[in-house]
Structures are given as C-alpha cells and as structure tokens.
Design a protein around this motif. Structure first.
Motif, PDB file in Angstrom:
ATOM      1  N   LYS A  60      31.749  11.740  15.803  1.00 56.60           N
ATOM      2  CA  LYS A  60      31.283  11.847  17.187  1.00 56.60           C
ATOM      3  C   LYS A  60      30.656  13.188  17.535  1.00 56.60           C
ATOM      4  CE  LYS A  60      32.510   7.704  18.513  1.00 56.60           C
ATOM      5  NZ  LYS A  60      31.532   6.712  18.995  1.00 56.60           N
ATOM      6  N   MET A  61      30.744  14.168  16.644  1.00 56.90           N
ATOM      7  CA  MET A  61      30.193  15.480  16.980  1.00 56.90           C
ATOM      8  C   MET A  61      28.666  15.481  16.945  1.00 56.90           C
ATOM      9  SD  MET A  61      32.849  17.076  17.859  1.00 56.90           S
ATOM     10  CE  MET A  61      33.435  15.459  18.377  1.00 56.90           C
ATOM     11  N   SER A  62      28.070  14.630  16.112  1.00 59.00           N
ATOM     12  CA  SER A  62      26.609  14.549  16.106  1.00 59.00           C
ATOM     13  C   SER A  62      26.110  13.965  17.421  1.00 59.00           C
ATOM     14  CB  SER A  62      26.115  13.706  14.928  1.00 59.00           C
ATOM     15  OG  SER A  62      26.599  12.382  15.007  1.00 59.00           O
ATOM     16  N   ALA A  63      26.826  12.980  17.970  1.00 59.89           N
ATOM     17  CA  ALA A  63      26.436  12.395  19.256  1.00 59.89           C
ATOM     18  C   ALA A  63      26.542  13.418  20.374  1.00 59.89           C
ATOM     19  CB  ALA A  63      27.317  11.178  19.562  1.00 59.89           C
ATOM     20  N   ILE A  64      27.607  14.218  20.338  1.00 60.55           N
ATOM     21  CA  ILE A  64      27.759  15.266  21.355  1.00 60.55           C
ATOM     22  C   ILE A  64      26.631  16.277  21.233  1.00 60.55           C
ATOM     23  CG2 ILE A  64      29.189  17.227  22.063  1.00 60.55           C
ATOM     24  CD1 ILE A  64      31.650  15.568  21.425  1.00 60.55           C
ATOM     25  N   SER A  65      26.317  16.666  20.004  1.00 59.85           N
ATOM     26  CA  SER A  65      25.253  17.645  19.801  1.00 59.85           C
ATOM     27  C   SER A  65      23.919  17.127  20.343  1.00 59.85           C
ATOM     28  CB  SER A  65      25.125  17.975  18.311  1.00 59.85           C
ATOM     29  OG  SER A  65      24.122  18.951  18.102  1.00 59.85           O
ATOM     30  N   LYS A  66      23.625  15.853  20.091  1.00 63.78           N
ATOM     31  CA  LYS A  66      22.377  15.272  20.608  1.00 63.78           C
ATOM     32  C   LYS A  66      22.365  15.260  22.130  1.00 63.78           C
ATOM     33  CE  LYS A  66      21.628  12.189  16.635  1.00 63.78           C
ATOM     34  NZ  LYS A  66      21.648  10.767  16.181  1.00 63.78           N
ATOM     35  N   ALA A  67      23.525  14.952  22.738  1.00 61.55           N
ATOM     36  CA  ALA A  67      23.604  14.881  24.193  1.00 61.55           C
ATOM     37  C   ALA A  67      23.425  16.248  24.847  1.00 61.55           C
ATOM     38  CB  ALA A  67      24.952  14.279  24.604  1.00 61.55           C
ATOM     39  N   CYS A  68      23.653  17.304  24.067  1.00 67.59           N
ATOM     40  CA  CYS A  68      23.566  18.667  24.608  1.00 67.59           C
ATOM     41  C   CYS A  68      22.234  19.346  24.312  1.00 67.59           C
ATOM     42  CB  CYS A  68      24.711  19.513  24.054  1.00 67.59           C
ATOM     43  SG  CYS A  68      26.330  18.987  24.622  1.00 67.59           S
ATOM     44  N   GLY A  69      21.262  18.600  23.827  1.00 63.40           N
ATOM     45  CA  GLY A  69      19.945  19.177  23.565  1.00 63.40           C
ATOM     46  C   GLY A  69      19.993  20.214  22.462  1.00 63.40           C
ATOM     47  N   ASN A  70      19.507  21.409  22.759  1.00 63.99           N
ATOM     48  CA  ASN A  70      19.426  22.481  21.761  1.00 63.99           C
ATOM     49  C   ASN A  70      20.616  23.442  21.792  1.00 63.99           C
ATOM     50  OD1 ASN A  70      16.878  21.606  20.827  1.00 63.99           O
ATOM     51  ND2 ASN A  70      15.857  22.668  22.519  1.00 63.99           N
ATOM     52  N   LEU A  71      21.702  23.055  22.455  1.00 66.04           N
ATOM     53  CA  LEU A  71      22.819  23.966  22.612  1.00 66.04           C
ATOM     54  C   LEU A  71      23.478  24.305  21.277  1.00 66.04           C
ATOM     55  CD1 LEU A  71      24.712  25.553  24.456  1.00 66.04           C
ATOM     56  CD2 LEU A  71      26.084  23.457  24.724  1.00 66.04           C
ATOM     57  N   PHE A  72      23.679  23.285  20.420  1.00 66.56           N
ATOM     58  CA  PHE A  72      24.393  23.502  19.158  1.00 66.56           C
ATOM     59  C   PHE A  72      23.482  23.502  17.930  1.00 66.56           C
ATOM     60  CE2 PHE A  72      27.639  21.448  21.922  1.00 66.56           C
ATOM     61  CZ  PHE A  72      28.534  22.502  21.962  1.00 66.56           C
ATOM     62  N   ASN A  73      22.428  22.674  17.943  1.00 68.27           N
ATOM     63  CA  ASN A  73      21.544  22.528  16.772  1.00 68.27           C
ATOM     64  C   ASN A  73      22.323  22.138  15.518  1.00 68.27           C
ATOM     65  OD1 ASN A  73      18.992  23.107  17.955  1.00 68.27           O
ATOM     66  ND2 ASN A  73      19.519  25.284  17.993  1.00 68.27           N
ATOM     67  N   LEU A  74      23.313  21.267  15.709  1.00 65.43           N
ATOM     68  CA  LEU A  74      24.149  20.839  14.585  1.00 65.43           C
ATOM     69  C   LEU A  74      23.334  20.088  13.531  1.00 65.43           C
ATOM     70  CD1 LEU A  74      26.943  20.460  13.290  1.00 65.43           C
ATOM     71  CD2 LEU A  74      27.266  18.455  14.761  1.00 65.43           C
ATOM     72  N   LEU A  75      22.474  19.174  13.972  1.00 59.60           N
ATOM     73  CA  LEU A  75      21.714  18.370  13.023  1.00 59.60           C
ATOM     74  C   LEU A  75      20.596  19.173  12.360  1.00 59.60           C
ATOM     75  CD1 LEU A  75      21.483  14.946  14.910  1.00 59.60           C
ATOM     76  CD2 LEU A  75      23.311  15.901  13.504  1.00 59.60           C
ATOM     77  N   GLN A  76      20.294  20.320  12.912  1.00 54.95           N
ATOM     78  CA  GLN A  76      19.317  21.222  12.299  1.00 54.95           C
ATOM     79  C   GLN A  76      19.988  22.206  11.341  1.00 54.95           C
ATOM     80  OE1 GLN A  76      19.359  20.650  15.823  1.00 54.95           O
ATOM     81  NE2 GLN A  76      17.906  19.013  15.384  1.00 54.95           N
ATOM     82  N   GLY A  77      21.309  22.107  11.226  1.00 57.84           N
ATOM     83  CA  GLY A  77      22.043  22.965  10.295  1.00 57.84           C
ATOM     84  C   GLY A  77      22.290  24.364  10.795  1.00 57.84           C
ATOM     85  N   ARG A  78      22.151  24.594  12.090  1.00 57.42           N
ATOM     86  CA  ARG A  78      22.266  25.958  12.612  1.00 57.42           C
ATOM     87  C   ARG A  78      23.503  26.171  13.483  1.00 57.42           C
ATOM     88  NH1 ARG A  78      18.000  28.617  11.009  1.00 57.42           N
ATOM     89  NH2 ARG A  78      16.021  27.555  10.605  1.00 57.42           N
TER      90      ARG A  78
END
Length: 334
Positions: A231-249
């Motif tokens: 579920k963390m990828s879904a949260i990251s997507k919902a937060c826009g550029n706040l985490f950039n989890l899927l970008q590896g950052r």
C-alpha cells in the motif's frame, strides 16, 4: 563508500570503521535504539563483513524533554542499541551522551579484518543481477502513521488505504528497519557477490548511482522491479511528488543491501534469504530487481517498473503468501 578501510602496519590487516546517526522516526524508544544500531552495522554488512569488534553509541537528548521523560526514554534507547549489538555478535564499550535541541541517536562500528573478510564494492560485471534484501517504503509508512492523527494530511490518502493497513505497514517498517543485514552479508560470500551497498538516506536510485560510479568496469545498473511495503506505492502516488518512492528517491532508514551477484547465483541467494528469514519469523526474503549491463557507471529505473507489493508480517496477505510454495525469485526480473 559505506565504510572506511584503513590498512594497518601489521600483518596485512585492515581497520574497517563506520559511523552514522539520525533523528527518531518511530514512537518506541527501545525499537529506535535497535534501528540505530542496525543502521550503523549495515555499513559493515554492505562490505560482506559479518563480525564487529567494537561499537560506540552516540546519543543526544533533547533539552525540551523534562527530567522524568529523559529517565524513561534514555535507558530504553540504550538497551535497544545494546541488544541489537549483542544480536550482531558485538558489544557497546562506550560512547557519548549530550543535551541538544533534538534527539539524535547513532554510533560507531569498528572491526579489524583480513582481506578475505570483506568485499570491496567495485567488482560488478555485465550480466550480473541486482538483488535487494529489504522492501522499500519505510519513510512513507512512518509518515502515513503520523498522519493518522492529522486529519488534513490523512484526507490526502484515506481513499487509497485504511487505517489498519497503515498500522500494519508502520509495524512492518519498524521491524524491517530493526533487522540486521548480517545474514545477507554472510550470503554475499557464499554466492560470490561482486559489490554491494546499503539503501538508506539517498533512496534506492541514489545509492544505486553511488555504487555504479565506484565500479572498475564500465557498467550501468538497470532496475526493473520495486519491492515495496504493501500500500505504500498507492500512498506515494496519492501524494504527488512528496515521496518520489516509485522514482527511487524516497529516503530509507536501515534499508536492505543492494547486491550485485552472478546471474547463476542470484536465485539461490534469494531463496536462502527467504528461508532464513522465515526461520526468524519474518515473511520477507530478497528480490531480484534488475541487471548490470555495459554502460557509463550510472543507474536508472525503467519507465514502468514492476511494483512488488510486500505484505506486512502477520497480515492476512503475508500468511497466505507463506502458505503457498515459494515462487522462483528469478521470475521477479522483467
């Protein structure tokens, strides 16, 4: 990269040392001490070093804490740090405690090694496979848990995750961060790892780039798969550029090892990691996430990486996963 290697004057030995510290990110002071110790030791483990001769603890207590809180919190953080050190086969022989505007916790790890006891992080070759030994998403999980008491921020993510799922992810992140990378360090020798680093504050891509830059050969790292706490990828997507989890950052704390392994060894490494972790009560193992190819000493994540949802230990999904036959880890590689 992760540790300082200093050749000694006597007998072909080297002194390997590292230090690290950070601010608290979980509510439990005992677990915070364990996480801090695991984070320090990870720099040794990233070089395939499984033993540590000595540790020091660095602790800063906030001047905003009253005396009662200090007396309650300090022994718990120290105990957590010492217990994790003992689990790693070492001991804490000293350190430094100061008063500061913020709580800071960390330490120093030192070991004297023979050359065959460590693996320099510069031997990746084209054809190697990239393996990650812990799931990503610890920062997202910790922040989401804090947002449970902040309605304005919770409203940003409540459509993609339940409160129960956030709590499960938080505890998975906490126990993952407190888990030593010692098993992975040992298996690096068994399966002839060529290079490794630990994934922490610069995120997966940042550390992958740092590792790629250190290689003797002209290689690049290509990442196809992202194992992420459920579920963390879904949260990251919902937060826009706040985490950039899927970008590896997205920053990680006490993350897994990113290991370059011969292709024929990677699946066996992952399988043994999963078996050994299961014996210790953890549901997760290791994942093949990419490849090493000829290139310009850089790392990249493909445009549409495969997201591997890693269930929290103890969750229904994790129990179902453990009740089925283990898939071939090599199937994780696109």
């Amino acid at each position: 990269m992760d540790s300082c290697v200093t050749p000694l004057r006597h007998g072909g030995l080297s002194l390997v040392q590292t230090t690290d510290f950070f601010y608290p990110l979980v509510e439990d002071p005992y677990m915070m001490g364990r996480i801090a110790c695991a984070n320090v030791l990870s720099d040794l483990y990233a070089m395939g070093i499984t033993e540590c001769d000595n540790m020091l603890m660095l602790l800063s207590l906030s001047q905003k804490m009253n005396e009662k809180d200090r007396e309650r919190v300090t022994p718990l953080m120290i105990k957590g740090f010492r217990d994790a050190a003992e689990e790693g086969g070492t001991s804490v022989t000293g350190g430094q405690t100061v008063i500061n505007p913020w709580i800071i916790v960390g330490g120093v790890a030192s070991v004297v090694c023979q050359p065959n006891e460590f693996i320099m992080p510069d031997g990746a070759v084209p054809g190697d496979v990239l393996v990650l030994t812990k799931p990503l998403g610890t920062r997202v999980a910790v922040n989401a848990h804090q947002w449970l008491d902040q309605p304005e921020k919770w409203n940003r993510i409540k459509l993609v995750v339940t409160k129960e799922e956030v709590k499960e992810a938080y505890y998975e992140a906490m126990f993952s961060m407190a888990t030593l990378n010692r098993t992975a360090a040992s298996l690096m020798h068994k399966y002839q790892a060529h290079a490794a680093t630990d994934v922490t504050g610069f995120g997966l891509l940042g550390h992958a780039n740092n590792l790629a830059e250190q290689q003797k050969n002209e290689v690049s790292f290509v990442i196809h798969n992202l194992p992420i706490i459920a579920k963390m990828s879904a949260i990251s997507k919902a937060c826009g550029n706040l985490f950039n989890l899927l970008q590896g950052r997205s920053a990680e704390t006490s993350g897994g090892l990113l290991v370059c392994l011969p292709r024929e060894q990677a699946a066996k490494f992952c399988s043994e990691m999963k078996s050994l972790n299961a014996a210790q009560g953890a549901s997760n193992g290791a994942w093949i996430i990419g490849i090493v190819e000829k290139g310009d000493r850089r790392a990249r994540i493909i445009d549409k990486p495969r997201i591997i949802e890693v269930p929290a230990r103890g969750s229904q999904a994790a129990n179902q996963d453990n009740s089925t036959a283990n898939p071939d880890p090599s199937s994780n590689l696109a």
